[in-house]
Motif scaffolding. Structure first.
Motif, PDB file in Angstrom:
ATOM      1  N   ALA A 113       0.828  -1.207   0.000  1.00 38.05           N
ATOM      2  CA  ALA A 113       0.000   0.000   0.000  1.00 38.05           C
ATOM      3  C   ALA A 113       0.862   1.256   0.000  1.00 38.05           C
ATOM      4  CB  ALA A 113      -0.922   0.009   1.220  1.00 38.05           C
ATOM      5  N   SER A 114       0.507   2.210  -0.864  1.00 36.99           N
ATOM      6  CA  SER A 114       1.169   3.512  -0.836  1.00 36.99           C
ATOM      7  C   SER A 114       0.172   4.630  -0.540  1.00 36.99           C
ATOM      8  CB  SER A 114       1.868   3.788  -2.171  1.00 36.99           C
ATOM      9  OG  SER A 114       0.952   4.246  -3.153  1.00 36.99           O
ATOM     10  N   TYR A 115      -1.122   4.293  -0.423  1.00 37.26           N
ATOM     11  CA  TYR A 115      -2.180   5.265  -0.118  1.00 37.26           C
ATOM     12  C   TYR A 115      -2.102   6.494  -1.022  1.00 37.26           C
ATOM     13  CZ  TYR A 115      -3.423   2.360   3.807  1.00 37.26           C
ATOM     14  OH  TYR A 115      -3.833   1.284   4.570  1.00 37.26           O
ATOM     15  N   GLY A 116      -1.981   6.219  -2.320  1.00 36.20           N
ATOM     16  CA  GLY A 116      -1.981   7.291  -3.304  1.00 36.20           C
ATOM     17  C   GLY A 116      -0.629   7.912  -3.557  1.00 36.20           C
ATOM     18  N   LEU A 117       0.382   7.603  -2.738  1.00 40.10           N
ATOM     19  CA  LEU A 117       1.707   8.197  -2.913  1.00 40.10           C
ATOM     20  C   LEU A 117       2.289   7.865  -4.282  1.00 40.10           C
ATOM     21  CD1 LEU A 117       4.184   9.695  -1.750  1.00 40.10           C
ATOM     22  CD2 LEU A 117       4.964   7.490  -0.845  1.00 40.10           C
ATOM     23  N   GLU A 118       2.068   6.642  -4.735  1.00 33.08           N
ATOM     24  CA  GLU A 118       2.593   6.258  -6.043  1.00 33.08           C
ATOM     25  C   GLU A 118       2.026   7.158  -7.137  1.00 33.08           C
ATOM     26  OE1 GLU A 118       3.424   2.288  -8.735  1.00 33.08           O
ATOM     27  OE2 GLU A 118       1.758   2.231  -7.307  1.00 33.08           O
ATOM     28  N   GLN A 119       0.751   7.519  -7.026  1.00 33.00           N
ATOM     29  CA  GLN A 119       0.149   8.367  -8.048  1.00 33.00           C
ATOM     30  C   GLN A 119       0.699   9.782  -7.983  1.00 33.00           C
ATOM     31  OE1 GLN A 119      -1.592   6.895 -10.266  1.00 33.00           O
ATOM     32  NE2 GLN A 119      -2.100   8.691 -11.502  1.00 33.00           N
TER      33      GLN A 119
ATOM     34  N   HIS B 273       3.487   5.816  13.613  1.00 35.92           N
ATOM     35  CA  HIS B 273       4.873   5.589  13.184  1.00 35.92           C
ATOM     36  C   HIS B 273       4.916   4.545  12.076  1.00 35.92           C
ATOM     37  CE1 HIS B 273       9.241   5.020  13.482  1.00 35.92           C
ATOM     38  NE2 HIS B 273       8.986   3.724  13.460  1.00 35.92           N
ATOM     39  N   SER B 274       4.149   3.478  12.224  1.00 35.09           N
ATOM     40  CA  SER B 274       4.105   2.428  11.216  1.00 35.09           C
ATOM     41  C   SER B 274       3.574   2.967   9.883  1.00 35.09           C
ATOM     42  CB  SER B 274       3.220   1.281  11.702  1.00 35.09           C
ATOM     43  OG  SER B 274       3.092   0.278  10.720  1.00 35.09           O
ATOM     44  N   PHE B 275       2.550   3.816   9.952  1.00 32.81           N
ATOM     45  CA  PHE B 275       1.993   4.409   8.737  1.00 32.81           C
ATOM     46  C   PHE B 275       3.047   5.245   8.013  1.00 32.81           C
ATOM     47  CE2 PHE B 275      -0.090   7.799   6.381  1.00 32.81           C
ATOM     48  CZ  PHE B 275      -1.079   7.130   5.685  1.00 32.81           C
ATOM     49  N   VAL B 276       3.768   6.067   8.772  1.00 36.85           N
ATOM     50  CA  VAL B 276       4.778   6.936   8.172  1.00 36.85           C
ATOM     51  C   VAL B 276       5.911   6.121   7.553  1.00 36.85           C
ATOM     52  CG1 VAL B 276       6.556   8.655   8.680  1.00 36.85           C
ATOM     53  CG2 VAL B 276       4.246   8.934   9.596  1.00 36.85           C
ATOM     54  N   THR B 277       6.407   5.129   8.282  1.00 36.80           N
ATOM     55  CA  THR B 277       7.508   4.330   7.733  1.00 36.80           C
ATOM     56  C   THR B 277       7.043   3.523   6.520  1.00 36.80           C
ATOM     57  OG1 THR B 277       7.062   2.562   9.347  1.00 36.80           O
ATOM     58  CG2 THR B 277       8.754   4.185   9.917  1.00 36.80           C
ATOM     59  N   GLY B 278       5.764   3.155   6.502  1.00 36.49           N
ATOM     60  CA  GLY B 278       5.242   2.460   5.332  1.00 36.49           C
ATOM     61  C   GLY B 278       5.255   3.337   4.095  1.00 36.49           C
ATOM     62  N   LEU B 279       4.817   4.594   4.246  1.00 36.88           N
ATOM     63  CA  LEU B 279       4.833   5.516   3.105  1.00 36.88           C
ATOM     64  C   LEU B 279       6.257   5.854   2.686  1.00 36.88           C
ATOM     65  CD1 LEU B 279       1.957   8.112   3.636  1.00 36.88           C
ATOM     66  CD2 LEU B 279       1.985   6.041   2.255  1.00 36.88           C
ATOM     67  N   LEU B 280       7.137   6.025   3.656  1.00 35.90           N
ATOM     68  CA  LEU B 280       8.536   6.317   3.311  1.00 35.90           C
ATOM     69  C   LEU B 280       9.184   5.125   2.619  1.00 35.90           C
ATOM     70  CD1 LEU B 280       9.697   8.247   6.508  1.00 35.90           C
ATOM     71  CD2 LEU B 280       9.205   9.195   4.244  1.00 35.90           C
ATOM     72  N   GLY B 281       8.853   3.936   3.051  1.00 40.20           N
ATOM     73  CA  GLY B 281       9.370   2.747   2.375  1.00 40.20           C
ATOM     74  C   GLY B 281       8.864   2.652   0.950  1.00 40.20           C
ATOM     75  N   ALA B 282       7.592   3.030   0.750  1.00 39.09           N
ATOM     76  CA  ALA B 282       7.035   3.038  -0.611  1.00 39.09           C
ATOM     77  C   ALA B 282       7.764   4.054  -1.480  1.00 39.09           C
ATOM     78  CB  ALA B 282       5.539   3.353  -0.555  1.00 39.09           C
ATOM     79  N   ALA B 283       8.011   5.244  -0.928  1.00 37.85           N
ATOM     80  CA  ALA B 283       8.718   6.277  -1.681  1.00 37.85           C
ATOM     81  C   ALA B 283      10.115   5.819  -2.079  1.00 37.85           C
ATOM     82  CB  ALA B 283       8.810   7.557  -0.844  1.00 37.85           C
ATOM     83  N   GLN B 284      10.757   5.102  -1.192  1.00 35.52           N
ATOM     84  CA  GLN B 284      12.106   4.618  -1.490  1.00 35.52           C
ATOM     85  C   GLN B 284      12.075   3.541  -2.566  1.00 35.52           C
ATOM     86  OE1 GLN B 284      14.445   3.789   1.987  1.00 35.52           O
ATOM     87  NE2 GLN B 284      15.814   2.433   0.885  1.00 35.52           N
ATOM     88  N   ARG B 285      11.113   2.626  -2.472  1.00 36.05           N
ATOM     89  CA  ARG B 285      11.021   1.552  -3.471  1.00 36.05           C
ATOM     90  C   ARG B 285      10.629   2.079  -4.849  1.00 36.05           C
ATOM     91  NH1 ARG B 285       7.029  -2.402  -0.963  1.00 36.05           N
ATOM     92  NH2 ARG B 285       6.828  -0.869   0.698  1.00 36.05           N
ATOM     93  N   LEU B 286       9.991   3.233  -4.886  1.00 29.52           N
ATOM     94  CA  LEU B 286       9.653   3.831  -6.176  1.00 29.52           C
ATOM     95  C   LEU B 286      10.858   4.506  -6.827  1.00 29.52           C
ATOM     96  CD1 LEU B 286       6.153   5.234  -5.210  1.00 29.52           C
ATOM     97  CD2 LEU B 286       6.610   3.552  -7.018  1.00 29.52           C
ATOM     98  N   GLY B 287      11.985   4.494  -6.151  1.00 30.36           N
ATOM     99  CA  GLY B 287      13.256   4.899  -6.755  1.00 30.36           C
ATOM    100  C   GLY B 287      13.548   6.378  -6.765  1.00 30.36           C
ATOM    101  N   ARG B 288      12.810   7.161  -5.957  1.00 27.49           N
ATOM    102  CA  ARG B 288      13.010   8.604  -5.969  1.00 27.49           C
ATOM    103  C   ARG B 288      13.869   9.108  -4.808  1.00 27.49           C
ATOM    104  NH1 ARG B 288       9.387  11.414  -9.273  1.00 27.49           N
ATOM    105  NH2 ARG B 288       8.846  10.041 -11.011  1.00 27.49           N
ATOM    106  N   PHE B 289      14.017   8.295  -3.756  1.00 26.95           N
ATOM    107  CA  PHE B 289      14.677   8.779  -2.547  1.00 26.95           C
ATOM    108  C   PHE B 289      15.638   7.730  -2.002  1.00 26.95           C
ATOM    109  CE2 PHE B 289      10.547  10.793  -2.900  1.00 26.95           C
ATOM    110  CZ  PHE B 289      10.864  12.139  -2.738  1.00 26.95           C
ATOM    111  N   GLY B 290      16.737   8.199  -1.451  1.00 28.73           N
ATOM    112  CA  GLY B 290      17.722   7.307  -0.865  1.00 28.73           C
ATOM    113  C   GLY B 290      17.512   7.142   0.629  1.00 28.73           C
ATOM    114  N   HIS B 291      18.295   6.237   1.235  1.00 30.62           N
ATOM    115  CA  HIS B 291      18.141   5.922   2.655  1.00 30.62           C
ATOM    116  C   HIS B 291      18.333   7.146   3.538  1.00 30.62           C
ATOM    117  CE1 HIS B 291      17.896   1.541   2.266  1.00 30.62           C
ATOM    118  NE2 HIS B 291      18.798   1.645   1.296  1.00 30.62           N
ATOM    119  N   THR B 292      19.351   7.937   3.273  1.00 23.10           N
ATOM    120  CA  THR B 292      19.655   9.071   4.141  1.00 23.10           C
ATOM    121  C   THR B 292      18.537  10.107   4.114  1.00 23.10           C
ATOM    122  OG1 THR B 292      22.026   8.746   3.811  1.00 23.10           O
ATOM    123  CG2 THR B 292      21.317  10.900   4.630  1.00 23.10           C
ATOM    124  N   GLU B 293      18.033  10.406   2.922  1.00 21.92           N
ATOM    125  CA  GLU B 293      16.960  11.388   2.819  1.00 21.92           C
ATOM    126  C   GLU B 293      15.684  10.890   3.492  1.00 21.92           C
ATOM    127  OE1 GLU B 293      15.363  14.579  -0.474  1.00 21.92           O
ATOM    128  OE2 GLU B 293      16.167  12.661  -1.182  1.00 21.92           O
TER     129      GLU B 293
END
Length: 265
Positions: free
Chosen positions: A45-51, A194-214
């Motif tokens: 789930a990305s809750y619309g973040l992917e879009q 916290h789980s919701f936030v880390t889930g969205l951040l994990g989705a953003a990272q897997r979509l290839g736009r952001f690195g671990h540090t950011e």
């Protein structure tokens, strides 16, 4: 009968050790429930973040930080945190009817179909997972009467979800299982947010736009927002449950028909 759940200041921890120190089991349960390792399907789930990313509406960490902060203030806090806190209170009181009413209210105010499906699938999976893995612990708690209400209601709620008698949204299931395992309402709300936030951040990272540090920088910046949102809404009544994030909902609805999708929502 009206039960005044939300004015209880939670004066003492019933799971504290004899010397007054907190029982580590509740803390470990919070870590377990908020970990992306928990296999309830949150990684889909990305809750619309992917879009948002598909439409180039997020360009950098500032945009990502602002978007997730808006999710927290407009959806997670006034909607999911309210549902979770009241589910936790209903579980503590042993009120199945009130618990199901909270679940129905959350279903009614969650507009995008993908968001509803992601939440109910994760909720059902959480119930199934804990029924399979935590049987011995629940039996031990119930046998001495130390947590009979919570564990009995957890079973009743899981049965209602399995029988399609209630939607079984994830925040509601989370509140029930967190209460049965000794987390306070605030602890449960913080763990879920916290789980919701880390889930969205994990989705953003897997979509290839952001690195671990950011990603870690954004997470650190959002800690104060998580705390403030949970503190603001932990004592709200079920009738206050509302979600107002029109663009996020539109992104979720567009995602349903997107030609390229990595995530379910």
């Amino acid at each position: 009968m009206t039960t005044d759940w939300n004015t209880d200041p939670e004066p003492s921890d019933p799971n504290a050790n004899s010397d007054g120190t907190p029982d580590s089991s509740a803390f470990l349960s919070a870590l377990r429930l908020s970990d992306s390792f928990l296999p309830v399907g949150g990684y889909t789930a990305s809750y619309g973040l992917e879009q948002y990313i598909n439409e180039d509406r997020i360009e950098d960490g500032d945009d990502l930080r602002a978007l997730i902060a808006a999710y927290l203030r407009r959806v997670v806090g006034p909607c999911e945190t309210v549902a979770l806190a009241n589910a936790h209170a209903a579980s503590a009181a042993g009120e199945l009817e009130a618990l199901l009413a909270v679940d129905e209210r959350l279903h009614a105010v969650t507009m995008p179909r993908e968001f509803r499906e992601s939440s109910t699938k994760a909720g059902a999976k959480l119930c199934e997972l804990l029924a399979e893995t935590d049987t011995d612990d629940v039996d031990a708690e119930s046998s001495d009467g130390s947590d009979a209400d919570g564990t009995d209601l957890e079973t009743a709620f899981a049965d209602a979800v399995a029988a399609d008698e209630t939607p079984g949204h994830y925040p509601v299931a989370f509140g029930v299982v967190a209460q049965a395992r000794g987390l306070s309402r605030r602890e449960a709300c913080l763990a879920h947010a916290h789980s919701f936030v880390t889930g969205l951040l994990g989705a953003a990272q897997r979509l290839g736009r952001f690195g671990h540090t950011e990603i870690q920088s954004v997470l650190a910046d959002l800690e104060s927002v998580i705390a403030a949102v949970c503190e603001r809404h932990v004592d709200d009544e079920p009738a206050a449950m509302v979600s107002f994030a029109p663009l996020a909902e539109i992104m979720g609805m567009r995602h349903e028909r997107a030609g390229r999708r990595l995530f379910m929502s």
